[in-house]
Design a protein around this motif. Structure first.
Motif, PDB file in Angstrom:
ATOM      1  N   LEU A  25     -15.570  -1.601  43.439  1.00  0.00           N
ATOM      2  CA  LEU A  25     -14.711  -1.356  44.585  1.00  0.00           C
ATOM      3  C   LEU A  25     -15.487  -1.614  45.871  1.00  0.00           C
ATOM      4  CD1 LEU A  25     -13.476   0.152  42.115  1.00  0.00           C
ATOM      5  CD2 LEU A  25     -12.547   1.770  43.748  1.00  0.00           C
ATOM      6  N   SER A  26     -14.781  -1.729  46.970  1.00  0.00           N
ATOM      7  CA  SER A  26     -15.441  -2.015  48.248  1.00  0.00           C
ATOM      8  C   SER A  26     -16.407  -0.907  48.666  1.00  0.00           C
ATOM      9  CB  SER A  26     -14.402  -2.252  49.340  1.00  0.00           C
ATOM     10  OG  SER A  26     -13.581  -1.121  49.505  1.00  0.00           O
ATOM     11  N   ASN A  27     -16.215   0.317  48.124  1.00  0.00           N
ATOM     12  CA  ASN A  27     -17.126   1.416  48.447  1.00  0.00           C
ATOM     13  C   ASN A  27     -18.333   1.467  47.514  1.00  0.00           C
ATOM     14  OD1 ASN A  27     -16.112   2.440  46.057  1.00  0.00           O
ATOM     15  ND2 ASN A  27     -14.985   4.127  47.021  1.00  0.00           N
ATOM     16  N   GLY A  28     -18.433   0.484  46.595  1.00  0.00           N
ATOM     17  CA  GLY A  28     -19.558   0.421  45.675  1.00  0.00           C
ATOM     18  C   GLY A  28     -19.324   1.103  44.334  1.00  0.00           C
ATOM     19  N   ASN A  29     -18.271   1.883  44.197  1.00  0.00           N
ATOM     20  CA  ASN A  29     -17.974   2.541  42.924  1.00  0.00           C
ATOM     21  C   ASN A  29     -17.542   1.526  41.878  1.00  0.00           C
ATOM     22  OD1 ASN A  29     -18.527   5.032  44.030  1.00  0.00           O
ATOM     23  ND2 ASN A  29     -16.377   5.520  44.440  1.00  0.00           N
ATOM     24  N   LEU A  30     -17.804   1.848  40.608  1.00  0.00           N
ATOM     25  CA  LEU A  30     -17.395   0.993  39.501  1.00  0.00           C
ATOM     26  C   LEU A  30     -16.179   1.599  38.818  1.00  0.00           C
ATOM     27  CD1 LEU A  30     -20.871   0.124  37.932  1.00  0.00           C
ATOM     28  CD2 LEU A  30     -19.524  -1.207  39.572  1.00  0.00           C
ATOM     29  N   LEU A  31     -15.313   0.736  38.306  1.00  0.00           N
ATOM     30  CA  LEU A  31     -14.074   1.179  37.682  1.00  0.00           C
ATOM     31  C   LEU A  31     -13.688   0.184  36.600  1.00  0.00           C
ATOM     32  CD1 LEU A  31     -11.459   3.096  38.027  1.00  0.00           C
ATOM     33  CD2 LEU A  31     -10.540   1.162  39.283  1.00  0.00           C
ATOM     34  N   ASP A  32     -13.226   0.695  35.452  1.00  0.00           N
ATOM     35  CA  ASP A  32     -12.648  -0.152  34.418  1.00  0.00           C
ATOM     36  C   ASP A  32     -11.137  -0.163  34.611  1.00  0.00           C
ATOM     37  OD1 ASP A  32     -15.087  -0.729  33.257  1.00  0.00           O
ATOM     38  OD2 ASP A  32     -14.920   0.803  31.709  1.00  0.00           O
ATOM     39  N   ALA A  33     -10.568  -1.346  34.842  1.00  0.00           N
ATOM     40  CA  ALA A  33      -9.132  -1.497  35.049  1.00  0.00           C
ATOM     41  C   ALA A  33      -8.510  -2.142  33.818  1.00  0.00           C
ATOM     42  CB  ALA A  33      -8.860  -2.346  36.285  1.00  0.00           C
ATOM     43  N   THR A  34      -7.557  -1.455  33.203  1.00  0.00           N
ATOM     44  CA  THR A  34      -6.839  -2.007  32.065  1.00  0.00           C
ATOM     45  C   THR A  34      -5.638  -2.790  32.591  1.00  0.00           C
ATOM     46  OG1 THR A  34      -7.502  -0.132  30.704  1.00  0.00           O
ATOM     47  CG2 THR A  34      -5.650  -1.456  29.913  1.00  0.00           C
ATOM     48  N   ILE A  35      -5.541  -4.054  32.182  1.00  0.00           N
ATOM     49  CA  ILE A  35      -4.513  -4.954  32.701  1.00  0.00           C
ATOM     50  C   ILE A  35      -3.721  -5.545  31.540  1.00  0.00           C
ATOM     51  CG2 ILE A  35      -4.093  -7.068  34.040  1.00  0.00           C
ATOM     52  CD1 ILE A  35      -5.280  -4.730  35.683  1.00  0.00           C
ATOM     53  N   ILE A  36      -2.390  -5.605  31.703  1.00  0.00           N
ATOM     54  CA  ILE A  36      -1.506  -6.251  30.745  1.00  0.00           C
ATOM     55  C   ILE A  36      -0.963  -7.517  31.410  1.00  0.00           C
ATOM     56  CG2 ILE A  36       0.524  -6.017  29.276  1.00  0.00           C
ATOM     57  CD1 ILE A  36       0.190  -2.935  29.663  1.00  0.00           C
ATOM     58  N   GLU A  37      -1.200  -8.649  30.789  1.00  0.00           N
ATOM     59  CA  GLU A  37      -0.776  -9.935  31.340  1.00  0.00           C
ATOM     60  C   GLU A  37       0.610 -10.309  30.818  1.00  0.00           C
ATOM     61  OE1 GLU A  37      -3.991 -12.508  30.178  1.00  0.00           O
ATOM     62  OE2 GLU A  37      -5.269 -11.809  31.816  1.00  0.00           O
ATOM     63  N   PHE A  38       1.627  -9.568  31.264  1.00  0.00           N
ATOM     64  CA  PHE A  38       2.999  -9.865  30.874  1.00  0.00           C
ATOM     65  C   PHE A  38       3.469 -11.155  31.536  1.00  0.00           C
ATOM     66  CE2 PHE A  38       3.830  -5.127  30.266  1.00  0.00           C
ATOM     67  CZ  PHE A  38       3.928  -5.224  28.889  1.00  0.00           C
ATOM     68  N   ARG A  39       4.394 -11.837  30.877  1.00  0.00           N
ATOM     69  CA  ARG A  39       5.096 -12.945  31.529  1.00  0.00           C
ATOM     70  C   ARG A  39       6.072 -12.334  32.535  1.00  0.00           C
ATOM     71  NH1 ARG A  39       6.036 -15.255  25.803  1.00  0.00           N
ATOM     72  NH2 ARG A  39       4.441 -16.862  25.649  1.00  0.00           N
ATOM     73  N   SER A  40       6.553 -13.159  33.436  1.00  0.00           N
ATOM     74  CA  SER A  40       7.529 -12.682  34.413  1.00  0.00           C
ATOM     75  C   SER A  40       8.858 -12.410  33.734  1.00  0.00           C
ATOM     76  CB  SER A  40       7.696 -13.706  35.530  1.00  0.00           C
ATOM     77  OG  SER A  40       6.520 -13.748  36.305  1.00  0.00           O
ATOM     78  N   TRP A  41       9.703 -11.626  34.414  1.00  0.00           N
ATOM     79  CA  TRP A  41      11.010 -11.248  33.908  1.00  0.00           C
ATOM     80  C   TRP A  41      12.076 -11.701  34.895  1.00  0.00           C
ATOM     81  CZ3 TRP A  41       8.943  -5.625  33.757  1.00  0.00           C
ATOM     82  CH2 TRP A  41       8.075  -5.452  32.668  1.00  0.00           C
TER      83      TRP A  41
END
Length: 178
Positions: A25-41
């Protein structure tokens, strides 16, 4: 100070279309982001000449209930969202409309999903065929006066949040929201 995008340090897929981004993050913190790559609807508010909304009722396992919804679904790879809307309307309901208007686009859940939901309003929808459902679909078609659906949304009886958002877009386009 403007919000800055996160810096992706590493991406790993644990299933197709499901990934974890290790981000700084811009503040230097680390984060694991879970992302789902759905197609558009593409989702369609289809109105008949009589002012009735064409709805579908189908079981949604996440909430273990059958819900009334607008026809719609996945926009296939390399498919124009308008063409996807027309296809889904016809497949799920047997209805079509010569006048289908884009009324907005939304991000269904931008914290976790990459897709866009395209919102359409179909005017003068008419039944031209029987349903042409996929093997995993069990869908009933229902017609309802638009004002009745609006009242259901107000009272929480039309609880699918993404469909309420599409209804809002359609009503705003029609000048029904001030």
């Amino acid at each position: 100070m403007p919000i800055k995008p996160w810096k992706v340090l590493e991406t790993s897929y644990f299933r197709p279309r499901f990934r974890i981004d290790k981000c700084e993050l811009s503040n230097g913190n680390l984060l694991d982001a879970t992302i789902i790559e759905f197609r558009s609807w593409a989702i369609v508010v289809a109105l008949t000449r009589n002012g009735e909304v064409v709805l579908v009722k189908q079981y949604r396992h996440g909430v273990c209930d059958a819900l009334l919804e607008f026809p719609g679904g996945v926009v296939e790879d390399n498919e124009d969202p308008l063409e996807g809307a027309k296809r889904e309307l016809l497949e799920e309901t047997g209805y079509t409309a010569a006048n289908i208007i884009p009324v907005g686009k939304l991000y269904p859940n931008p914290a976790l999903q990459t897709n866009t939901q395209y919102c359409f309003l179909a005017l003068d929808a008419e039944k031209v065929s029987e349903q042409n459902l996929d093997g995993g679909e069990d869908i009933e078609v229902h017609l309802m006066p638009l004002d009745e659906l609006v009242e259901m949304a107000k009272s929480g009886q039309f609880p699918h949040a993404l469909n309420v958002a599409v209804l809002f877009q359609a009503l705003a386009y029609m000048g029904r929201i001030h």
